[in-house]
Scaffold this active site. Sequence first.
Site, mmCIF file in Angstrom:
data_model
loop_
_atom_site.group_PDB
_atom_site.id
_atom_site.type_symbol
_atom_site.label_atom_id
_atom_site.label_comp_id
_atom_site.label_asym_id
_atom_site.label_seq_id
_atom_site.Cartn_x
_atom_site.Cartn_y
_atom_site.Cartn_z
ATOM 1 N N HIS A 276 -2.467 -26.736 41.145
ATOM 2 C CA HIS A 276 -2.651 -25.338 40.726
ATOM 3 C C HIS A 276 -3.188 -25.293 39.288
ATOM 4 O O HIS A 276 -4.144 -24.567 38.987
ATOM 5 C CB HIS A 276 -1.314 -24.590 40.836
ATOM 6 C CG HIS A 276 -1.337 -23.201 40.267
ATOM 7 N ND1 HIS A 276 -1.380 -22.065 41.045
ATOM 8 C CD2 HIS A 276 -1.337 -22.775 38.974
ATOM 9 C CE1 HIS A 276 -1.398 -20.998 40.257
ATOM 10 N NE2 HIS A 276 -1.366 -21.395 38.992
ATOM 11 N N GLU A 277 -2.581 -26.074 38.413
ATOM 12 C CA GLU A 277 -3.025 -26.101 37.014
ATOM 13 C C GLU A 277 -4.451 -26.622 36.902
ATOM 14 O O GLU A 277 -5.258 -26.091 36.126
ATOM 15 C CB GLU A 277 -2.082 -26.978 36.178
ATOM 16 C CG GLU A 277 -0.646 -26.471 36.099
ATOM 17 C CD GLU A 277 -0.563 -25.054 35.583
ATOM 18 O OE1 GLU A 277 -1.322 -24.708 34.667
ATOM 19 O OE2 GLU A 277 0.252 -24.278 36.108
ATOM 20 N N HIS B 168 -7.022 -24.042 37.554
ATOM 21 C CA HIS B 168 -7.401 -23.177 36.421
ATOM 22 C C HIS B 168 -8.500 -23.829 35.580
ATOM 23 O O HIS B 168 -9.349 -23.142 35.022
ATOM 24 C CB HIS B 168 -6.186 -22.895 35.536
ATOM 25 C CG HIS B 168 -5.261 -21.848 36.104
ATOM 26 N ND1 HIS B 168 -5.703 -20.612 36.498
ATOM 27 C CD2 HIS B 168 -3.920 -21.872 36.316
ATOM 28 C CE1 HIS B 168 -4.659 -19.900 36.940
ATOM 29 N NE2 HIS B 168 -3.575 -20.649 36.855
ATOM 30 N N GLU C 287 -4.738 -16.433 39.532
ATOM 31 C CA GLU C 287 -3.572 -17.146 40.061
ATOM 32 C C GLU C 287 -3.766 -17.470 41.545
ATOM 33 O O GLU C 287 -3.447 -18.561 42.009
ATOM 34 C CB GLU C 287 -2.300 -16.313 39.884
ATOM 35 C CG GLU C 287 -1.883 -16.063 38.447
ATOM 36 C CD GLU C 287 -1.649 -17.339 37.659
ATOM 37 O OE1 GLU C 287 -1.662 -18.441 38.238
ATOM 38 O OE2 GLU C 287 -1.478 -17.243 36.446
HETATM 39 ZN ZN LIG Z 1 -1.688 -20.332 37.276
#
Ligand SMILES: [Zn+2]
Length: 260
Positions: free
Chosen positions: A131-132, A135, A189
């Site tokens: 997830h990171e 980004h 997100e």
């Molecule tokens: Zn995030």
Amino acid sequence: MMKKILFLLIAAAMACSCQILSQINWDYAHLANAGGKALTAASLTDAQISDLCRQSVAYADAQTPLAEAKYQQRLARLMYGVKEVDGKPLNFKVYKSNEVNACAYGDGSVRVNSALMDLMDDDELIAVIGHELGHVANKDSKKAMQRAYLSSAAREAIYSAGGYGQLAGTVLGDLSEAYVNAQFSQKQESRADDYGFQFAIDNGHDPYSMARSLEKLNSLSSGSSSGALAKMFASHPDSAKRAEKMRKKADDLTGKKTTK
Ligand SMILES: [Zn+2]
């Protein structure tokens, strides 16, 4: 002062870790007028943003103790073969910290807190880190640093075309504080969740990894555990929806029906 800076860095990492889902509320007009000089986000080059990230990470590294070798080894094992994202070479470290968190910076630096590693099994940890990295891949991290720079005292250290020097510690502290407020949007997100979902699968892990990690993080907010994470989660009902969405996505992939 040191303690405050450390807190801010942790808080910055919390924001990075994206439990915060509130929309970005950015006063561009204010920023443009700050310091009497019209600075826009476009005034920073990719190389300059990467350097701001590098300096911020170096600052955080200098302030934060590393976790024991077993943590570093576990992360290295899990990330074996994961070398770059969006053309940026990755580097990994585990901080010794009780805050449940992980953060990927726009220059490819990934910092994971020991408390997160204690909490998550390998599948879940892969998904959170994925997830990171999402980004970074989606350039959210880059934009966040760009905004942080423009809103902090660091903007006074105007970057010249030919380069610039090392930012002072106080300036980096201010930059980190600004980064705290550089939250990601709901859309960002959601896209990062999608990235983490696929990242786990691509690295041979359970398709339910992303769902499980979000569910576990959510459960922290409903438990008795206090602390910044729990408080942040409590104010974000959408985080439960994100977990549901990821579980549904895994169900669609596996043909199972685990969705309640
Ligand atoms: Zn995030």
